[in-house]
Structure formats: C-alpha cells, structure tokens
Design an enzyme around this catalytic site. Structure first.
Site, PDB file in Angstrom:
ATOM      1  N   ALA A 109      -6.804   2.954  -1.448  1.00  0.00           N
ATOM      2  CA  ALA A 109      -6.032   4.067  -2.007  1.00  0.00           C
ATOM      3  C   ALA A 109      -4.528   3.830  -1.957  1.00  0.00           C
ATOM      4  CB  ALA A 109      -6.365   5.355  -1.253  1.00  0.00           C
ATOM      5  N   ARG A 164       5.084  -2.870  -0.692  1.00  0.00           N
ATOM      6  CA  ARG A 164       5.730  -4.145  -0.397  1.00  0.00           C
ATOM      7  C   ARG A 164       5.478  -5.209  -1.469  1.00  0.00           C
ATOM      8  NH1 ARG A 164       3.324  -3.918   5.624  1.00  0.00           N
ATOM      9  NH2 ARG A 164       1.902  -2.507   4.534  1.00  0.00           N
ATOM     10  N   GLY A 221      -9.103  -3.180   1.341  1.00  0.00           N
ATOM     11  CA  GLY A 221      -8.963  -3.718  -0.019  1.00  0.00           C
ATOM     12  C   GLY A 221      -7.946  -4.841  -0.110  1.00  0.00           C
ATOM     13  N   ARG A 265      -7.642 -22.609 -30.583  1.00  0.00           N
ATOM     14  CA  ARG A 265      -7.714 -21.154 -30.392  1.00  0.00           C
ATOM     15  C   ARG A 265      -9.154 -20.667 -30.611  1.00  0.00           C
ATOM     16  NH1 ARG A 265      -3.510 -19.131 -34.394  1.00  0.00           N
ATOM     17  NH2 ARG A 265      -4.429 -17.143 -33.773  1.00  0.00           N
TER      18      ARG A 265
HETATM   19  C1  UD1 Z   1      -3.416  -2.114   8.670  1.00  0.00           C
HETATM   20  C2  UD1 Z   1      -3.771  -1.783  10.117  1.00  0.00           C
HETATM   21  C3  UD1 Z   1      -3.228  -2.877  11.030  1.00  0.00           C
HETATM   22  C4  UD1 Z   1      -3.831  -4.199  10.615  1.00  0.00           C
HETATM   23  C5  UD1 Z   1      -3.601  -4.481   9.127  1.00  0.00           C
HETATM   24  C6  UD1 Z   1      -4.443  -5.673   8.741  1.00  0.00           C
HETATM   25  C7  UD1 Z   1      -3.805   0.668  10.288  1.00  0.00           C
HETATM   26  C8  UD1 Z   1      -3.104   1.864  10.764  1.00  0.00           C
HETATM   27  N1  UD1 Z   1      -3.191  -0.504  10.474  1.00  0.00           N
HETATM   28  O1  UD1 Z   1      -2.005  -2.110   8.547  1.00  0.00           O
HETATM   29  O2  UD1 Z   1      -3.570  -2.603  12.375  1.00  0.00           O
HETATM   30  O3  UD1 Z   1      -3.272  -5.249  11.387  1.00  0.00           O
HETATM   31  O4  UD1 Z   1      -3.990  -3.374   8.319  1.00  0.00           O
HETATM   32  O5  UD1 Z   1      -4.233  -6.044   7.418  1.00  0.00           O
HETATM   33  O6  UD1 Z   1      -4.903   0.747   9.793  1.00  0.00           O
HETATM   34  N2  UD1 Z   1      -5.147   2.677   2.574  1.00  0.00           N
HETATM   35  C9  UD1 Z   1      -5.809   3.785   2.086  1.00  0.00           C
HETATM   36  N3  UD1 Z   1      -5.328   5.014   2.327  1.00  0.00           N
HETATM   37  C10 UD1 Z   1      -4.207   5.218   3.080  1.00  0.00           C
HETATM   38  C11 UD1 Z   1      -3.532   4.100   3.578  1.00  0.00           C
HETATM   39  C12 UD1 Z   1      -4.015   2.832   3.317  1.00  0.00           C
HETATM   40  O7  UD1 Z   1      -6.833   3.640   1.411  1.00  0.00           O
HETATM   41  O8  UD1 Z   1      -3.837   6.386   3.272  1.00  0.00           O
HETATM   42  C13 UD1 Z   1      -5.678   1.335   2.286  1.00  0.00           C
HETATM   43  C14 UD1 Z   1      -4.712   0.429   1.551  1.00  0.00           C
HETATM   44  O9  UD1 Z   1      -4.913   0.523   0.156  1.00  0.00           O
HETATM   45  C15 UD1 Z   1      -5.064  -0.946   2.085  1.00  0.00           C
HETATM   46  C16 UD1 Z   1      -5.610  -0.672   3.473  1.00  0.00           C
HETATM   47  O10 UD1 Z   1      -5.943   0.694   3.511  1.00  0.00           O
HETATM   48  O11 UD1 Z   1      -6.068  -1.558   1.304  1.00  0.00           O
HETATM   49  C17 UD1 Z   1      -4.626  -1.008   4.576  1.00  0.00           C
HETATM   50  O12 UD1 Z   1      -3.446  -0.252   4.407  1.00  0.00           O
HETATM   51  P1  UD1 Z   1      -2.004  -0.860   4.682  1.00  0.00           P
HETATM   52  O13 UD1 Z   1      -1.008   0.194   4.420  1.00  0.00           O
HETATM   53  O14 UD1 Z   1      -1.851  -2.148   3.976  1.00  0.00           O
HETATM   54  O15 UD1 Z   1      -2.081  -1.098   6.261  1.00  0.00           O
HETATM   55  P2  UD1 Z   1      -1.242  -2.131   7.118  1.00  0.00           P
HETATM   56  O16 UD1 Z   1       0.114  -1.617   7.356  1.00  0.00           O
HETATM   57  O17 UD1 Z   1      -1.366  -3.479   6.541  1.00  0.00           O
HETATM   58 CA    CA Z   2      -2.234  -4.252   4.676  1.00  0.00          CA
END
Ligand code: UD1
Ligand code: CA
Length: 462
Positions: free
Chosen positions: A12, A17, A103, A333
C-alpha cells in the site's frame, strides 16, 4: 492436520524514496513489477489464500496483481505496516497461519520462506546479517540468539544503529496471536506520530513470554528491501546474475554474464552464443547454434537454428528462419518473417513483411507490408512506399526478382518472378516477369559544356 496458510503481501505504500510517479511495487525488476516477483514466490508455497494490501494508487496496483488466487484489501490511509497486516487479517480464519511478505522485498529465497513455515515457534522472524544495515529495523537479541524486539532506524540510538542484524520484514505467526499482538501495538503506535509498526509484535510476544524464533536468511543480499533506486539497481544485478548463471548451467554461452539482461523468458538449443550487452524481453526462443552479436535487443522473437543476429540489431515480434543473417544495425519490427537463409543487412528496416528463402536486402532499405519471393535481391536504398498518407498498401515481389538500387516501389504494386527493376526506378505500375523495367530520365551529355570558372576579382572591391 496442518493449519491453512494465508499469505499477506504489503503493497500500500507510496515508495517516497523512489522519487517516482510509479508506485514502488510496480517498479520493474527483471522486466516484471516488484509485486509480480513477490506473488510468484508466494504461490510456490501453495497457500490457501493471498491477500494483497493496496492503498497508494490502488487501481494500478490491483491491475498489476489481479489474479484468481489474489484478494485485495484496501488501506485508505497508510498508517504503517502493523495497520496494513491488521486490515488484511480481518475476517480470516483465526486458526490459520499467516506469512507476511513485503511488496518491496522481491527476491527472498524460497528456502528462507520454507524455513519460516517449518519453524514451530508462535512467531518467527526472518533476519539478515548485512554490512550496511542503514534504513532497516535492527534486531535486538537478549540474550544473543533470542530476539527481544525490533527497533526501527529512526528510533535507534547510535549503539543500536551499529547492529548489523536487520529485520527483513518477513514473518510467520498464527492469525489469532498476530491480531492480538497487533491490537496491543496500536496504543504504542498512537504515541509515535500515528505510525503503527508490524515489528512491535516481537516485543508484544515476548511480553506474553512466548518464544520468538529468529531465522537468519541464507542469502542476505537477496532479502534487502528496495526503498530507492540504488537498491533497485542492486537487486536487478542480483537477479540478472542468477538468471545468467542458470542459463549458462543449461548450456548457453554468454561472453559476459555481467552484461546480459533477461527481462522475460528465454528458451535455447545447444551451442547458442550471446555477446555482451544483449537485452532479451518478452518471450525469446532460440534454436541451436544461434549467435547474437553485441548490443542487440530482442523482444518476443523466435530465431531458428544457425541464424546470426549481428551487432546492434533490434528485433520485435518477428521470426527469423534457419541460417538467416540479420544486421549489423538491422531493425525487424512486428510481423517481419525471414525464411531459411534470408539476409537482412545494415540499416534495413522490415515490418509486416516476409522475406522468402535465400532472399536478401543487404543495405539501407525499408520493406513494409510486403512479400519478397525466394532468392530475390533487393538493392541498396530500395523503399517500399507502403503508405499514401491515408492507407497502407502491399508490395509483392516475385521469386528471383532483382530490384536495382535506390528504387521506390509505390504500393500497391507487383514485381513478377525473375523481373529486373532498373536502379533508381520509381515503380508505379506492375513490373512483368523476366523483363527489365525501369523508370528514369534518359541520361544526356551536353557536348561543348564547360564548368564556369571564378570571375577575376576587381581591385578595390570585395
Ligand atoms: C520495514 C520494517 C523494517 C524492515 C524493512 C525491511 C516496519 C515498521 N519496518 O521498514 O523493520 O527492516 O521493512 O525492508 O515494518 N506498507 C503498507 N502500508 C503502510 C506502510 C507500508 O502496505 O501503511 C508496505 C509498503 O508498500 C512496503 C512495505 O509495507 O511494501 C514496507 O514498508 P516500508 O515503508 O518500505 O518499510 P521500511 O521503512 O522499509
Ligand atoms: Ca521498505
């Protein structure tokens, strides 16, 4: 009886970044969106259901992940990974086991997922030991080997930040437990700027004195989440090197596996050779002993035995017959078809056209909406004028025909078998078989003509 397995995929987030309009889980890796890789891996576990949590650009993400075995849950506001999993578990069988996949962690090895599922602890976390842990949640082990909690980078003090064991995000637990731990974590989330961390479930489980299993990934570089384009490129290289390795083990000769990009599927016979910087997309099939020169791009192409695709050629949705030679610098093509032994040389473009067995167009030509008979020779600079500004028309060239250089064949038009068309002809009517047809102004020489000389300069004037 084993408990049913539910896989939850978190997708979601926006992926700020990445600095992109494309949602992060739709960024391409090896020619497919990140989410596709995650779903492929989920399916290898034969789960009872797959739930994808969508939010940012939900319709686009849904469209990419749509499949009979996928259900979607919408997270309207991205309140955190804990909130996302909480939503996904609503209405699920509390006796089921849940595997959470992120994801943005597309290449997690199947072996790691299987170890998670085989662990018997109420909560299993997949960790990884890495050289550069920045950006990831750190694993706090107390005593060593026993996971006590996970601290996110933004909440970590310098000592915690120096820990090189990180959370991959992947975890496995019973649905009932997970829901309870998540609900407990919500209060904590309120305190922290409203972000509800999935990772807090570790501390909650430990608070209940339940054991938490920590498994370390067998391939730490493959479980790193992709948050920015640097990480995306690193995972792309990882994926490409494993694809290259697999192809080489199956007998493909690659001049340099570090300069090979397979963004779709590739089938090949024995003794094929692919030179540096070749990009393969879609469905590419090579027969035996096919050679592809450096810098070519092939998308949805079939190449038969012994054919050579020479340097810097672009081929799309076309077929190349046995023993053909294409390029260098050729462009085939959609709808181009070369029959056995045909040749297409440099700066030749072909579209929706058939080149019969042994026919050639070796230099600087456009062959569109045409059929060229066996052994015909298309001279340099020949153009099939297939478009009258409104409609496309066909050119038919018979077997053994010879088209002189720099001819324009104004379609619809036919050239008979064994006909010869004189160089420089603009052909507007059919050319009969076996005759020479030419349309060009007669050549003249002007007797007594002299090239003008320079006028002598007048002194004082420019
Ligand atoms: C997260 C973990 C971190 C871990 C890292 C590994 C948490 C709080 N932190 O951090 O410990 O080391 O992943 O890659 O979980 N997403 C949602 N809904 C939300 C927020 C995020 O579906 O409200 C999904 C994002 O689309 C993504 C995944 O969850 O696919 C991870 O979210 P992201 O914000 O990338 O977490 P990180 O800061 O990387
Ligand atoms: Ca992440």
């Amino acid at each position: 009886m084993t408990r049913p397995l539910h896989v939850v995929v978190l997708a979601a987030g926006k992926g700020t970044r990445m600095c992109s309009r494309l949602p992060k889980v739709l960024q391409p890796l090896g020619g497919a969106p990140l989410i596709t890789h995650v779903l492929e891996r989920a399916r290898t576990l034969a789960p009872q259901s797959i739930t994808v949590v969508v939010g940012h650009e939900a319709p686009r993400v849904r469209a990419a992940a749509q499949a009979a075995d996928v259900r979607f849950v919408e997270q309207h506001e991205q309140k955190g990974t804990g909130h996302a999993v909480h939503l996904a578990l609503a209405g699920q069988d509390p006796d089921s086991r849940v595997l959470v996949l992120y994801g943005d962690v597309p290449l997690v090895p199947r072996a790691d997922l299987e170890s998670c599922l085989n662990a018997s602890a109420p909560l299993t976390i997949l960790g990884a030991e890495v050289d550069d842990p920045s950006g990831y949640g750190r694993l706090i082990e107390r005593p060593p080997g026993h996971l006590d909690r996970i601290v996110e980078e933004r909440d970590a003090d310098p000592a915690t930040r120096s820990i090189r064991r990180i959370n991959t995000g992947i975890l496995c637990a019973g649905a009932r437990d997970l829901l309870r731990w998540l609900a407990a974590g919500e209060a904590e989330a309120e305190r922290r700027r409203g972000e509800w961390y999935l990772t807090d479930v570790v501390a909650e489980a430990r608070g209940e004195d339940r054991p938490v299993a920590l498994l370390m990934s067998t391939r730490p570089e493959a479980v790193l989440g992709i948050n920015d384009r640097v990480q995306l490129a690193a995972q792309e290289r990882l994926l490409q090197s494993s694809r290259a390795e697999r192809c080489m083990r199956e007998g493909l000769h690659l001049s340099d596996p570090a300069r090979f990009d397979l963004r779709g599927s590739l089938a090949f016979g024995s003794d094929c050779f692919i030179d540096a910087n070749v990009i393969l997309e879609g469905d590419v099939r090579l027969g035996e002993a096919v050679t592809i020169g450096p810098g070519c791009r092939l998308r949805d192409v079939t190449v038969a035995d012994g054919a050579v695709i020479d340097a810097h050629s672009l081929l799309e949705s076309c077929t190349v017959g046995p023993g053909c030679h294409v390029g260098p610098f050729a462009r085939l093509r959609p709808g181009a078809r070369l029959e056995a032994g045909a040749r297409i040389g440099n700066f030749v473009e072909m579209k929706n056209a058939v080149l019969g067995p042994g026919a050639k167009a070796n230099h600087l030509s456009y062959i569109g909406d045409a059929s060229v008979g066996a052994r015909a020779n298309i001279g340099a600079g020949t153009i099939t004028c297939n478009y009258d500004g409104a409609n496309k028309h066909r050119t038919d060239i018979g077997a053994d025909a010879f088209i002189g250089s720099n001819s324009a064949l104004v379609a619809p038009v036919r050239v008979g078998d064994s006909a010869t068309v004189g160089a420089g002809t603009v052909l507007t009517r059919d050319a009969p078989p076996e005759r020479l047809t030419l349309a060009r102004a007669p050549q003249r020489t002007l007797e007594g003509w002299r090239r003008p000389g320079k006028r002598p300069r007048t002194p004082g004037k420019d």
